[in-house]
Scaffold this motif. Structure first.
Motif, PDB file in Angstrom:
ATOM      1  N   GLY A   1     -25.328 -23.314   6.011  1.00  0.00           N
ATOM      2  CA  GLY A   1     -25.810 -22.776   7.286  1.00  0.00           C
ATOM      3  C   GLY A   1     -25.030 -21.547   7.692  1.00  0.00           C
ATOM      4  N   PHE A   2     -23.747 -21.612   7.508  1.00  0.00           N
ATOM      5  CA  PHE A   2     -22.880 -20.497   7.854  1.00  0.00           C
ATOM      6  C   PHE A   2     -23.211 -19.270   7.011  1.00  0.00           C
ATOM      7  CE2 PHE A   2     -19.021 -18.080   7.245  1.00  0.00           C
ATOM      8  CZ  PHE A   2     -18.535 -17.950   8.533  1.00  0.00           C
ATOM      9  N   LEU A   3     -23.335 -19.477   5.710  1.00  0.00           N
ATOM     10  CA  LEU A   3     -23.637 -18.358   4.806  1.00  0.00           C
ATOM     11  C   LEU A   3     -25.006 -17.754   5.109  1.00  0.00           C
ATOM     12  CD1 LEU A   3     -22.370 -19.805   1.386  1.00  0.00           C
ATOM     13  CD2 LEU A   3     -21.343 -17.964   2.722  1.00  0.00           C
ATOM     14  N   ILE A   4     -25.994 -18.622   5.355  1.00  0.00           N
ATOM     15  CA  ILE A   4     -27.342 -18.109   5.630  1.00  0.00           C
ATOM     16  C   ILE A   4     -27.322 -17.268   6.906  1.00  0.00           C
ATOM     17  CG2 ILE A   4     -29.717 -18.718   6.268  1.00  0.00           C
ATOM     18  CD1 ILE A   4     -29.450 -21.197   4.467  1.00  0.00           C
ATOM     19  N   LEU A   5     -26.640 -17.773   7.928  1.00  0.00           N
ATOM     20  CA  LEU A   5     -26.641 -17.023   9.191  1.00  0.00           C
ATOM     21  C   LEU A   5     -26.065 -15.615   9.019  1.00  0.00           C
ATOM     22  CD1 LEU A   5     -27.311 -16.880  12.178  1.00  0.00           C
ATOM     23  CD2 LEU A   5     -25.076 -17.847  12.696  1.00  0.00           C
TER      24      LEU A   5
ATOM     25  N   LEU B   1     -24.044 -16.681  22.547  1.00  0.00           N
ATOM     26  CA  LEU B   1     -24.182 -16.957  23.989  1.00  0.00           C
ATOM     27  C   LEU B   1     -25.003 -18.222  24.209  1.00  0.00           C
ATOM     28  CD1 LEU B   1     -24.662 -13.433  25.608  1.00  0.00           C
ATOM     29  CD2 LEU B   1     -22.743 -15.026  25.876  1.00  0.00           C
ATOM     30  N   ILE B   2     -26.054 -18.393  23.413  1.00  0.00           N
ATOM     31  CA  ILE B   2     -26.861 -19.612  23.552  1.00  0.00           C
ATOM     32  C   ILE B   2     -26.093 -20.827  23.024  1.00  0.00           C
ATOM     33  CG2 ILE B   2     -28.963 -20.808  22.819  1.00  0.00           C
ATOM     34  CD1 ILE B   2     -30.361 -18.220  22.696  1.00  0.00           C
TER      35      ILE B   2
ATOM     36  N   GLY C   1     -29.484 -24.630  26.932  1.00  0.00           N
ATOM     37  CA  GLY C   1     -29.589 -23.593  25.908  1.00  0.00           C
ATOM     38  C   GLY C   1     -30.846 -23.720  25.081  1.00  0.00           C
ATOM     39  N   ILE C   2     -30.776 -24.592  24.096  1.00  0.00           N
ATOM     40  CA  ILE C   2     -31.816 -24.632  23.073  1.00  0.00           C
ATOM     41  C   ILE C   2     -33.191 -25.023  23.634  1.00  0.00           C
ATOM     42  CG2 ILE C   2     -32.483 -25.675  20.880  1.00  0.00           C
ATOM     43  CD1 ILE C   2     -29.544 -26.131  20.310  1.00  0.00           C
ATOM     44  N   GLU C   3     -33.225 -26.067  24.432  1.00  0.00           N
ATOM     45  CA  GLU C   3     -34.524 -26.550  24.912  1.00  0.00           C
ATOM     46  C   GLU C   3     -35.281 -25.486  25.696  1.00  0.00           C
ATOM     47  OE1 GLU C   3     -35.015 -30.199  27.008  1.00  0.00           O
ATOM     48  OE2 GLU C   3     -33.888 -31.359  25.538  1.00  0.00           O
ATOM     49  N   ARG C   4     -34.560 -24.793  26.558  1.00  0.00           N
ATOM     50  CA  ARG C   4     -35.236 -23.826  27.426  1.00  0.00           C
ATOM     51  C   ARG C   4     -35.861 -22.698  26.609  1.00  0.00           C
ATOM     52  NH1 ARG C   4     -31.651 -22.236  32.388  1.00  0.00           N
ATOM     53  NH2 ARG C   4     -31.869 -24.448  32.858  1.00  0.00           N
ATOM     54  N   VAL C   5     -35.114 -22.200  25.647  1.00  0.00           N
ATOM     55  CA  VAL C   5     -35.622 -21.072  24.856  1.00  0.00           C
ATOM     56  C   VAL C   5     -36.838 -21.479  24.028  1.00  0.00           C
ATOM     57  CG1 VAL C   5     -35.075 -19.456  23.014  1.00  0.00           C
ATOM     58  CG2 VAL C   5     -33.378 -19.965  24.751  1.00  0.00           C
ATOM     59  N   THR C   6     -36.743 -22.608  23.324  1.00  0.00           N
ATOM     60  CA  THR C   6     -37.833 -22.962  22.420  1.00  0.00           C
ATOM     61  C   THR C   6     -39.108 -23.352  23.169  1.00  0.00           C
ATOM     62  OG1 THR C   6     -36.829 -25.130  22.271  1.00  0.00           O
ATOM     63  CG2 THR C   6     -36.555 -23.679  20.395  1.00  0.00           C
ATOM     64  N   GLY C   7     -38.963 -23.978  24.324  1.00  0.00           N
ATOM     65  CA  GLY C   7     -40.129 -24.429  25.069  1.00  0.00           C
ATOM     66  C   GLY C   7     -41.072 -23.289  25.405  1.00  0.00           C
TER      67      GLY C   7
ATOM     68  N   ALA D   1     -31.292 -19.427  14.205  1.00  0.00           N
ATOM     69  CA  ALA D   1     -29.877 -19.085  14.055  1.00  0.00           C
ATOM     70  C   ALA D   1     -29.004 -20.143  14.721  1.00  0.00           C
ATOM     71  CB  ALA D   1     -29.611 -17.715  14.669  1.00  0.00           C
ATOM     72  N   VAL D   2     -29.457 -20.607  15.871  1.00  0.00           N
ATOM     73  CA  VAL D   2     -28.725 -21.634  16.604  1.00  0.00           C
ATOM     74  C   VAL D   2     -28.618 -22.904  15.756  1.00  0.00           C
ATOM     75  CG1 VAL D   2     -29.000 -23.187  18.572  1.00  0.00           C
ATOM     76  CG2 VAL D   2     -29.289 -20.744  18.889  1.00  0.00           C
ATOM     77  N   ALA D   3     -29.712 -23.227  15.055  1.00  0.00           N
ATOM     78  CA  ALA D   3     -29.705 -24.427  14.208  1.00  0.00           C
ATOM     79  C   ALA D   3     -28.811 -24.239  12.985  1.00  0.00           C
ATOM     80  CB  ALA D   3     -31.118 -24.766  13.760  1.00  0.00           C
ATOM     81  N   LEU D   4     -28.773 -23.002  12.468  1.00  0.00           N
ATOM     82  CA  LEU D   4     -27.950 -22.744  11.286  1.00  0.00           C
ATOM     83  C   LEU D   4     -26.470 -22.953  11.581  1.00  0.00           C
ATOM     84  CD1 LEU D   4     -29.794 -19.590   9.932  1.00  0.00           C
ATOM     85  CD2 LEU D   4     -29.377 -21.670   8.638  1.00  0.00           C
ATOM     86  N   ILE D   5     -26.076 -22.611  12.791  1.00  0.00           N
ATOM     87  CA  ILE D   5     -24.649 -22.677  13.104  1.00  0.00           C
ATOM     88  C   ILE D   5     -24.281 -23.972  13.833  1.00  0.00           C
ATOM     89  CG2 ILE D   5     -24.611 -21.477  15.346  1.00  0.00           C
ATOM     90  CD1 ILE D   5     -22.315 -20.645  12.383  1.00  0.00           C
TER      91      ILE D   5
END
Ligand code: PHE
Length: 450
Positions: free
Chosen positions: A104-108, A165-166, A174-180, A327-331
């Motif tokens: 995940g780190f490398l992909i990001l 920042l997210i 963070g995550i829920e608000r953006v994806t919704g 990106a959030v999921a990758l990290i």
């Protein structure tokens, strides 16, 4: 070393999980990578084997990862460890968690650079600089960006800071608000592009390229790439879905949720392909042009559409959102590990991980900007990291996860989680034999060719 307490954060509903997991799955992999890979590897036959991999390998592994996450309720390394403990198996299984964390780190590191390109295009588009684009100027615009390391670094930095920042905030805010908000909007934009493609000159040629398989174009290497892309696009083999599964309340069905996520991911990839290839053929562009494909094609479509500047700006904004939720999921595995094991705050963990990842990303920038980039057995830095992660680490992670869940974890434990009823036998066949053996066979045969 004691096990940490399971975390208490949870998704607020089934939809929240589906949206967040689709946010992780749907990203540059669907919109940028799938089209360019299928263009390079022969079109229809690649699409077909990709779909087969998603259904018979990706989906079962996605279910398996979610189960491990929900059983362990911690970061992937700890979840694997506690699942292994429950099964009286070796603690070495936590290596799967480590492998995923590293992948995940490398992909990001490169993901952020490409997401930076889409930010650059958002500003070009909104500023009206792409209003009169044709095949030639569109190529020039992309080349200009590709050659400029400075500009790419600025956008790469902006993207990495936005991601962190997210990530530094708590789950629901963070995550829920953006994806919704973003997922439905992206879908509508792609549908608009597809309607445009339908009315364009290259439509039938584009559809033929996408959906008429010519198996003579399929090589051992392209099989491995289609497989790696299935892992990459679904976000599998690295613990991302495991980390999200850890926040999944017990009452929610894993089977139904993962089918929804894999279905949405595949649909978006196909919709991106349908939008792009008619433009490629109508403008006599090369389907094999590589990572620049969407950036050289879509601006042409937008410049011909009424309201194209507005649509184009919205589109690249949505690509940015799609990228950031991935990106959030990758990290997230790295952040979860740093906060739970090293006891640092989310904010600090984000700064550390983000800075290190940013630095690696510079290597990718130079592999694009330089005319003679350093190569390792023919691959530049970006290609090397992409190969090692998508085509080696993720599939190997997938084999290990399938083996662990299929053979090591207690059956009752899984059946309770998946509630498959009389379909359990199909699940067993897929997770025990089809998934691990086909991935291993493709990996071995492709690697022996390299
Ligand atoms: N699935 C994401 C995409 O298609 C990338 C990703 C890979 C996200 C692995 C999480 C884990 O863009």
């Amino acid at each position: 070393m004691s096990d940490q307490l399971p975390h208490k954060a949870q998704w607020s509903s089934r939809l929240a999980f589906i949206l967040a997991a689709s946010g992780s799955a749907i990203g540059l992999g669907n919109i940028w990578k799938f089209p360019y890979l299928l263009g390079e590897h022969g079109g229809g036959a690649f699409v077909l084997v990709y779909l087969i991999f998603v259904l018979f390998v990706g989906l079962p592994i996605m279910m398996a990862e979610t189960v491990i996450g929900r059983l362990g309720k911690q970061n992937p390394v700890n979840s694997m460890r506690s699942a292994a403990k429950k099964a009286n198996a070796s603690q070495n299984w936590q290596l799967v968690g480590w492998l995923g964390l590293a992948a995940g780190f490398l992909i990001l590191s490169y993901y952020s650079v490409i997401a930076g390109w889409s930010m650059a295009y958002l500003f070009k588009m909104a500023g009206g600089f792409l209003a009169n684009t044709n095949a030639l100027t569109s190529q020039q615009t992309f080349e200009e960006l590709r050659k400029s390391a400075d500009v790419q670094i600025v956008w790469h930095t902006a993207f990495m800071i936005s991601t962190m920042l997210i990530v530094s905030r708590e789950l629901s805010t963070g995550i829920e608000r953006v994806t919704g908000l973003m997922m439905p909007a992206l879908f509508i934009m792609l549908a608009t592009l597809d309607i445009y493609a339908f009315s364009s000159d290259g439509f039938s040629q584009g559809m033929q390229f996408l959906f008429e398989p010519d198996f003579s174009k399929l090589t051992g290497e392209s099989l491995l790439i289609a497989l790696g892309q299935a892992f990459f696009s679904l976000g599998l083999g690295m613990g991302a879905i495991m980390a999200y599964g850890a926040y999944l309340p017990d009452r929610i069905s894993i089977t139904r949720s993962t089918i929804a996520v894999a279905g949405a991911d595949t649909l978006v990839a196909l919709m991106a392909g349908i939008a792009i290839f008619p433009i490629v053929f109508a403008n006599h562009l090369e389907p094999t042009m590589g990572p620049g494909l969407i950036f050289e094609t879509l601006p042409i479509a937008f410049s011909k559409m009424p309201g194209g500047t507005l649509f184009g700006s919205i589109f690249f904004l949505l690509v940015f959102f799609a990228a950031i939720t991935s990106a959030v999921a990758l990290i997230e595995p790295t952040i979860a590990w740093l906060t739970e094991r090293m006891d640092v705050s989310r904010a600090k963990a984000s700064v550390w991980a983000g800075s290190a990842c940013w630095l690696m990303g510079i290597g990718t920038v130079f592999s694009f900007s330089s005319e003679e980039p350093t190569r390792w057995s023919g691959r530049n830095f970006y290609e090397l990291i992409d190969f090692v992660t998508s085509d080696l680490m993720l599939p190997i992670g997938g084999i290990l996860i399938a083996t662990f869940v299929g053979w090591i974890l207690k059956n009752e434990l899984i059946e309770e989680e998946l509630e498959l009823g009389n379909r359990t036998i199909i699940w067993h066949g897929l997770i025990r034999y089809v998934a691990p053996l086909s991935v291993a066979a493709i990996l071995l045969s492709a690697l022996s060719l390299i």
